[in-house]
Each structure stands twice: as C-alpha cells, then as structure tokens.
Design a protein around this motif. Structure first.
Motif, PDB file in Angstrom:
ATOM      1  N   HIS A 129       0.973  -1.105  -0.125  1.00  0.00           N
ATOM      2  CA  HIS A 129      -0.265   0.174  -0.267  1.00  0.00           C
ATOM      3  C   HIS A 129       1.669   1.635   0.081  1.00  0.00           C
ATOM      4  O   HIS A 129      -0.093   2.367   0.350  1.00  0.00           O
ATOM      5  CB  HIS A 129      -0.777  -0.360   1.026  1.00  0.00           C
ATOM      6  CG  HIS A 129      -1.755  -0.969   1.253  1.00  0.00           C
ATOM      7  ND1 HIS A 129      -2.207  -2.647   1.406  1.00  0.00           N
ATOM      8  CD2 HIS A 129      -3.281  -0.881   0.958  1.00  0.00           C
ATOM      9  CE1 HIS A 129      -2.827  -3.036   1.201  1.00  0.00           C
ATOM     10  NE2 HIS A 129      -3.588  -1.715   0.451  1.00  0.00           N
ATOM     11  N   SER A 130       1.907   0.921   0.301  1.00  0.00           N
ATOM     12  CA  SER A 130       3.240   1.995  -0.430  1.00  0.00           C
ATOM     13  C   SER A 130       3.149   3.402   0.543  1.00  0.00           C
ATOM     14  O   SER A 130       3.689   4.461   1.071  1.00  0.00           O
ATOM     15  CB  SER A 130       2.578   3.080  -1.649  1.00  0.00           C
ATOM     16  OG  SER A 130       2.796   2.380  -2.541  1.00  0.00           O
ATOM     17  N   VAL A 208       7.154   5.848  -1.373  1.00  0.00           N
ATOM     18  CA  VAL A 208       7.158   4.983  -2.743  1.00  0.00           C
ATOM     19  C   VAL A 208       7.274   3.811  -2.784  1.00  0.00           C
ATOM     20  O   VAL A 208       8.058   2.916  -2.049  1.00  0.00           O
ATOM     21  CB  VAL A 208       8.398   5.909  -3.857  1.00  0.00           C
ATOM     22  CG1 VAL A 208       8.438   4.805  -5.309  1.00  0.00           C
ATOM     23  CG2 VAL A 208       8.090   7.260  -3.656  1.00  0.00           C
ATOM     24  N   ARG A 209       7.081   2.731  -3.436  1.00  0.00           N
ATOM     25  CA  ARG A 209       6.715   1.315  -3.209  1.00  0.00           C
ATOM     26  C   ARG A 209       8.542   0.799  -3.075  1.00  0.00           C
ATOM     27  O   ARG A 209       8.545   0.151  -2.714  1.00  0.00           O
ATOM     28  CB  ARG A 209       6.240   0.625  -3.851  1.00  0.00           C
ATOM     29  CG  ARG A 209       6.289  -0.809  -3.328  1.00  0.00           C
ATOM     30  CD  ARG A 209       4.476  -1.881  -3.971  1.00  0.00           C
ATOM     31  NE  ARG A 209       5.303  -2.559  -4.143  1.00  0.00           N
ATOM     32  CZ  ARG A 209       4.059  -3.949  -4.192  1.00  0.00           C
ATOM     33  NH1 ARG A 209       3.261  -3.687  -4.542  1.00  0.00           N
ATOM     34  NH2 ARG A 209       4.598  -4.868  -3.970  1.00  0.00           N
ATOM     35  N   GLU A 213      10.706  -1.194  -0.399  1.00  0.00           N
ATOM     36  CA  GLU A 213      10.640  -2.574  -0.618  1.00  0.00           C
ATOM     37  C   GLU A 213      12.837  -2.270  -0.322  1.00  0.00           C
ATOM     38  O   GLU A 213      13.744  -3.048   0.140  1.00  0.00           O
ATOM     39  CB  GLU A 213      10.807  -2.738  -2.676  1.00  0.00           C
ATOM     40  CG  GLU A 213       9.206  -3.277  -1.982  1.00  0.00           C
ATOM     41  CD  GLU A 213       8.953  -3.945  -3.171  1.00  0.00           C
ATOM     42  OE1 GLU A 213       9.591  -3.473  -4.706  1.00  0.00           O
ATOM     43  OE2 GLU A 213       8.091  -4.926  -3.196  1.00  0.00           O
TER      44      GLU A 213
END
Length: 313
Positions: A129-130, A208-209, A213
C-alpha cells in the motif's frame, strides 16, 4: 435387585481443573489442555500450559478475561520474541492471539492491526500500500502486540516511533483505547495498564513502494549477514550497556561459541543464544549465568537481561 455399577466412570476433576474448565467455557476459539508451548516461542523451548486458548476474536478475549478473573486464575499472553518459558511450563491460562489477524487502512496513512498480526505480514501489507514507517522492523518475527509490549526495536528505530494508539482489554474485561501520549515507552519496554493488547494503530506516511522495498531488503540482508536467523533464538538476550554493545562485550570476553547442552552463544552475534536442536530452558539459563559471570569477571560490566523469563523451573 442390585444396582448395576458404572463401567466407565470418569475420574473426578480437581478443583483447579474445574476452575480452568469454567474459565474457557463457551469460547469460540480453540482450547487445549496441558498444551506444549515450545511452538509458540521463537526459541522453540518451553513446557506446557495448564490450558492454552486462541481466541476467535476480541469478544472472545473479553469473555476469557472476565471468566478467568472470576475463577481467580493467572493469565499470560505469548507472542513476543524475547521470551523464554521454563521447562515446567506456565500455570493457569495462556493466551495466543494468533487468530486476531485483521489489518485495515484508515485515512491519514494509518494502519490498524489486530494484536496477532505478525510483523513480517504487516510490513508486507505496508509495502503493497506504499506506506513507509515500518522499515525499521524488517526481520522481526514477533506479533504486533508483542512488539508494543516490549517496544521492539532495531538500529533503524523502535515501535514507539510508529504507534499512534493501542487497543487493550483490561483485567476487568473492558476494551480501552489508549493514545500514544498516555503510554510511557522506555528501552525495550512499554508501561501499559494490566491487560491484553488486541489492536494497534500505526501512524505511517505515504511513500514510494520501490524505495520502501529497497530499505527493507537492504536491512534484511544486513540482519542475515550479522545475526543467526537460521537457528531458533529469542533475539538479543542482554540489554546494551551504556555507550556500548552487549554483543561486543560478550565477544571481548571470549564467549562466542560457549555452550551448555544445545544452548549456544552464537558464533555470528554474541548477544544471541541459539537453540541447536534440543536445548532446554535449564540449558539457556545456565549459559546466561555463565556469560554474565565471565563478562563481569573479565570486563567489570554487569549485563542486564532483555530476555523475559517466565514459568516454572
């Protein structure tokens, strides 16, 4: 005519067994008597609970707390990682929140997670869900509730940095919501009213995904390189001394690899004790005493436990 006797008479319950049965009567979740607890700890060590309950939902928790209180029985929650259960287990009622696994997103980049949600699951949800703000917890295997109670942390941050509010079932069986301003946090500890943490609101932020990550993956690589994640452990055993590292102090005392039974000071990180297969709580506690004594003798430092030890020896 003589009366015919009962051929399959049940053994008479003791007073304690009757109280235990009354404490768990009518619950929707699972109930196990004389249940081994080793599978409910990251150490894979621990004797049995008189009764182990996995409530189906928060209403089940409320019912269990009220009935346990009425029967004057002790109540203990398993779910954190920094936990060692002694070999004769825990008397009374033991609770696992493993079935309380709901997560929902609320306005303002807030996540609400029930107490049994595992931190890896929650981080995965945040990434999808960023939402940024939980990267510090990468690699922590415990539950949301356990991380609040012990104010879990890493070198990137700690639980108090993310908590907005906590939902608690107090020992009267009432649901109470506490804002973070009413919860004193300290190093590896949160001072909460007696009760069971059943939910947590986490204040995150839009991100920002790909960037989130990357931070998580980089920190997971760091943990794999520096910590013994392939063997059962309870995380860091000792609190860091002021302006120093417990791992460095233990290493400097020549204790990496020290062993009692199947409990061993990790060769990779000296503040971890790992279970090499069949370690008992007695083994771990003997090794802790050995480490403490040697460190004090060789360096003058008195190590304080971060590990929580519970149950009967």
């Amino acid at each position: 005519m003589a009366r015919q006797g009962r051929t399959h008479a049940q053994p008479r319950r003791t007073s304690n067994q009757r109280r235990l049965a009354a404490a768990v009567a009518g619950l929707k979740g699972t109930v196990q008597f004389d249940a081994p607890l080793k599978d409910y700890t990251s150490f894979r060590i621990g004797g049995p609970a008189d009764v182990l309950v996995e409530p189906a939902d928060i209403d089940d928790v409320v019912c269990l707390v009220r009935q346990t209180r009425a029967q004057k029985l002790p109540l203990f929650v398993v779910g954190g990682t920094n936990l060692l259960i002694r070999d004769k287990g825990i008397r009374g009622v033991v609770v696992s929140l493993g079935r309380l696994r709901a997560i929902k997103e609320e306005p303002g980049a807030v996540l609400y997670a029930e107490g049994g949600v595992g931190m890896p699951t929650l981080i995965g949800y945040a990434i999808r869900h960023s939402l940024a703000g939980l990267e510090w917890a990468a690699g922590i295997p415990g539950t949301v509730a356990g991380c609040v109670v012990m104010n879990a942390g890493t070198r990137l941050g700690e639980m108090k940095d993310s908590v907005k509010a906590v939902r608690l079932v107090n020992m009267q069986g009432e649901i109470v919501d506490l804002p973070v301003s009413e919860i004193p946090f300290a190093y590896r500890r949160a001072t909460l009213p007696p009760g069971i943490v059943v939910g947590v609101w986490l204040q995150l932020k839009a991100g920002v995904r790909a960037e989130i990550e990357k931070v998580v993956k980089d920190y997971l690589h760091y943990r794999r390189d520096t910590q013994p994640l392939t063997l059962p452990s309870a995380g860091c055993v000792f609190k860091n001394p002021p302006k120093d590292s417990a791992g460095r102090v233990i290493d400097s005392a020549g204790l990496k690899g020290a062993q009692v039974g199947d409990a061993q000071v990790s060769d990779k990180h000296a503040n971890f004790i790992v279970n090499r297969g069949q370690a008992s709580a007695k083994d771990v506690l003997a090794l802790i005493r050995k480490v403490r004594a040697a460190v004090t003798r060789k360096t003058g430092v008195k190590l304080e436990l971060e590990l929580k030890v519970v149950g009967q020896a």
